[in-house]
Design a protein around this motif. Structure first.
Motif, short mmCIF file in Angstrom:
data_model
loop_
_atom_site.label_atom_id
_atom_site.label_comp_id
_atom_site.label_asym_id
_atom_site.label_seq_id
_atom_site.Cartn_x
_atom_site.Cartn_y
_atom_site.Cartn_z
N LYS A 185 0.82 -1.19 0.00
CA LYS A 185 0.00 0.00 0.00
C LYS A 185 0.87 1.26 0.00
CE LYS A 185 -4.03 2.17 1.61
NZ LYS A 185 -3.54 3.41 2.25
N SER A 186 0.51 2.20 -0.86
CA SER A 186 1.18 3.50 -0.97
C SER A 186 2.52 3.45 -1.69
CB SER A 186 1.36 4.17 0.40
OG SER A 186 0.12 4.59 0.87
N ASP A 187 2.90 2.27 -2.19
CA ASP A 187 4.06 2.23 -3.08
C ASP A 187 3.65 2.77 -4.45
OD1 ASP A 187 6.29 1.48 -1.81
OD2 ASP A 187 6.32 -0.61 -2.44
N TYR A 188 4.62 2.84 -5.36
CA TYR A 188 4.30 3.28 -6.72
C TYR A 188 3.31 2.31 -7.35
CZ TYR A 188 8.33 6.25 -6.04
OH TYR A 188 9.21 7.18 -5.54
N ALA A 189 2.20 2.85 -7.87
CA ALA A 189 1.14 1.98 -8.40
C ALA A 189 1.55 1.40 -9.75
CB ALA A 189 -0.14 2.78 -8.54
N PHE A 190 1.21 0.13 -9.96
CA PHE A 190 1.40 -0.49 -11.29
C PHE A 190 0.32 0.03 -12.24
CE2 PHE A 190 2.83 -4.39 -8.70
CZ PHE A 190 4.10 -3.87 -8.58
#
Lengths: 288, 166
Positions: free
Chosen positions: A190-195
């Motif tokens: 969660k909250s990482d760079y979105a694919f």
């Protein structure tokens, strides 16, 4: 991990910011710094001057003027999340903001900084494109207006002039009585760079007729883009029809494939996320 | 540059380069080593401090940017009795529930919890997880950390009630 040396200025007016930009070709604007500081620390960026715009007058304002919401570039993401003006008029932005970084990042991170950073997976650029925001930029003595969908050119690449400063972001207020919206994304945590991320806004008039459908896609492409969904006027909208229309609209779009996720995965998941976003939006206006 | 920052209610005046982060200012100039340097690029959360009551990453803020802000580090977290060396309720709960092993992430976790419990006095486990989602712990697996924060929330909310009723 320490940044290379630079000078620091803290101007109080937009004119002073532009002066510094004009006089120093290797200067950068510092807003919230949540993306810039890591780049400085890793020495991917080596400016000779940082211009901190946190204390520029009016840069932290959120104002509704007529049918426009004007947002200052230094409005922090955590402040935007609590803003009653934005809650009332830009519910899509409010839905997207919890996906931006982690809570401590949103305390410092700003709307303007995120827009100018132009990360392909950025949620705020995606919402700006989907809702047709306009960016107001000062370059020397010139005031320039650029539509969000013309602003983003590629990964971290924008139409911003090298000596330009974003001083206002304008979002149009919907003229219809009911707005439904949805925002979904997928990332490795969660909250990482979105694919892939999808933003949807549906506007309905007082007679219950759906007037506009906006779908924006981020993360899966080089920069956030609006996808034209056509053919919904003739028929009664349902999720099955929408899924078909989305798949059709995405036929000629080039998805990004990399180490993290393949292009075909991104495409598949984008269709799924868009369907979910549409489902949320239609539920909100009581359509399904 | 000569800068002035309020850290744990003391005005700290030091001569620093603009490139010095708030993290390095706290550790090297002020000499408070409780704020930990982990990744130094905003991923791990070990350097979390309170800025004007909200949790922020001190490695992602320049010291010069913080002029005029009020910073609280783990050393100043027991605001009621900072000189005593006693632990505050959240710190106590971390001890009791084994919310740490090596302790490297702990100061960041506690300050993040402090910021959460100030605005949300009775969070759900899910809300606690969301709040600490930016803080990495390589030892505990997070379960005991969430337990600790839940216990602290419970104690903080009962602080002003009579013991007979609980």
């Amino acid at each position: 991990m320490k940044p290379a040396p630079f000078n620091y200025e803290r101007p109080k007016t937009l004119d002073a910011v532009c002066d510094f930009l004009a006089k120093n070709s290797n200067s950068l604007i510092l807003a919230g710094g949540q993306s810039l500081l890591p780049m400085l620390s890793m020495r991917l960026s080596r400016p000779s001057l940082l211009i901190d715009v946190a204390h520029v007058k009016g840069f932290e304002e959120i104002k509704k003027i007529g049918n426009t919401i004007n947002i200052g570039p230094m409005v922090r993401q955590s402040v935007a999340l609590e803003s009653s003006v934005l809650k009332n008029h830009l519910p899509l932005l409010i839905k997207a903001l919890p996906f931006v970084g982690h809570p401590p990042i949103r305390v410092r991170g700003t709307l303007g900084g995120s827009l100018v950073q132009a990360d392909p997976s950025g949620e705020i650029p995606l919402v700006a494109v989907t809702l047709g925001a306009v960016f107001h930029i000062r370059d020397g003595n010139d005031n320039i207006e650029i539509l969000a969908r013309d602003f983003f050119l590629g990964p971290m690449l924008t139409a911003m002039p090298s000596s330009g400063c974003l001083y206002k972001i304008s979002f149009p207020v919907s003229k219809y009585s009911k707005i439904g919206c949805g925002f979904h994304e997928i990332a490795s945590r969660k909250s990482d760079y979105a694919f892939a991320s999808t933003a949807v806004q549906i506007e309905q008039n007082e007679n219950g007729k759906i007037e506009t459908i906006s779908l924006g896609i981020g993360g899966a492409l080089d920069y956030p883009q609006v996808i034209n969904i056509s053919g919904y006027n003739e028929k009664k909208i349902n999720l099955k029809l929408l899924k078909e229309l989305i798949s059709e609209a995405l036929l000629n779009i080039d998805f990004v494939g990399d180490f993290h996720a393949s292009a075909s995965y991104r495409k598949r998941v984008t269709i799924k996320l868009a369907s979910r976003s549409f489902s949320d939006a239609l539920k909100e206006i009581g359509y399904i | 540059m000569k800068i002035e920052i309020n850290i744990n209610n003391n005005i700290e005046i030091h001569e620093v380069e603009p490139r010095v982060t708030l993290l390095d200012f706290i550790r090297d100039n002020v000499g408070l080593k409780g704020t930990h340097a982990g990744c130094e690029h905003g991923v791990c959360g070990a350097c979390t401090v309170l800025m004007n009551g909200e949790a922020v990453r001190s490695c992602l803020v320049l010291a010069v940017q913080s002029m005029g802000d009020k910073i609280i580090t783990i050393e100043g977290v027991n605001s009621e009795d900072s000189e005593s060396g006693l632990l505050n309720i959240i710190q106590d709960a971390f001890c009791e529930k084994h919310g740490l092993q090596c302790g490297y992430c702990t100061s960041g976790m506690i300050l993040t919890a402090e910021a959460l419990l100030k605005v949300n006095t009775s969070p759900t486990r899910e809300e606690v997880r969301e709040a600490i989602s930016g803080n990495i712990c390589r030892c505990t697996g997070y379960v005991q950390i969430v337990d600790s924060i839940m216990l602290a929330a419970d104690r903080l909310s009962k602080r002003n009630t009579s013991p007979d009723k609980s």
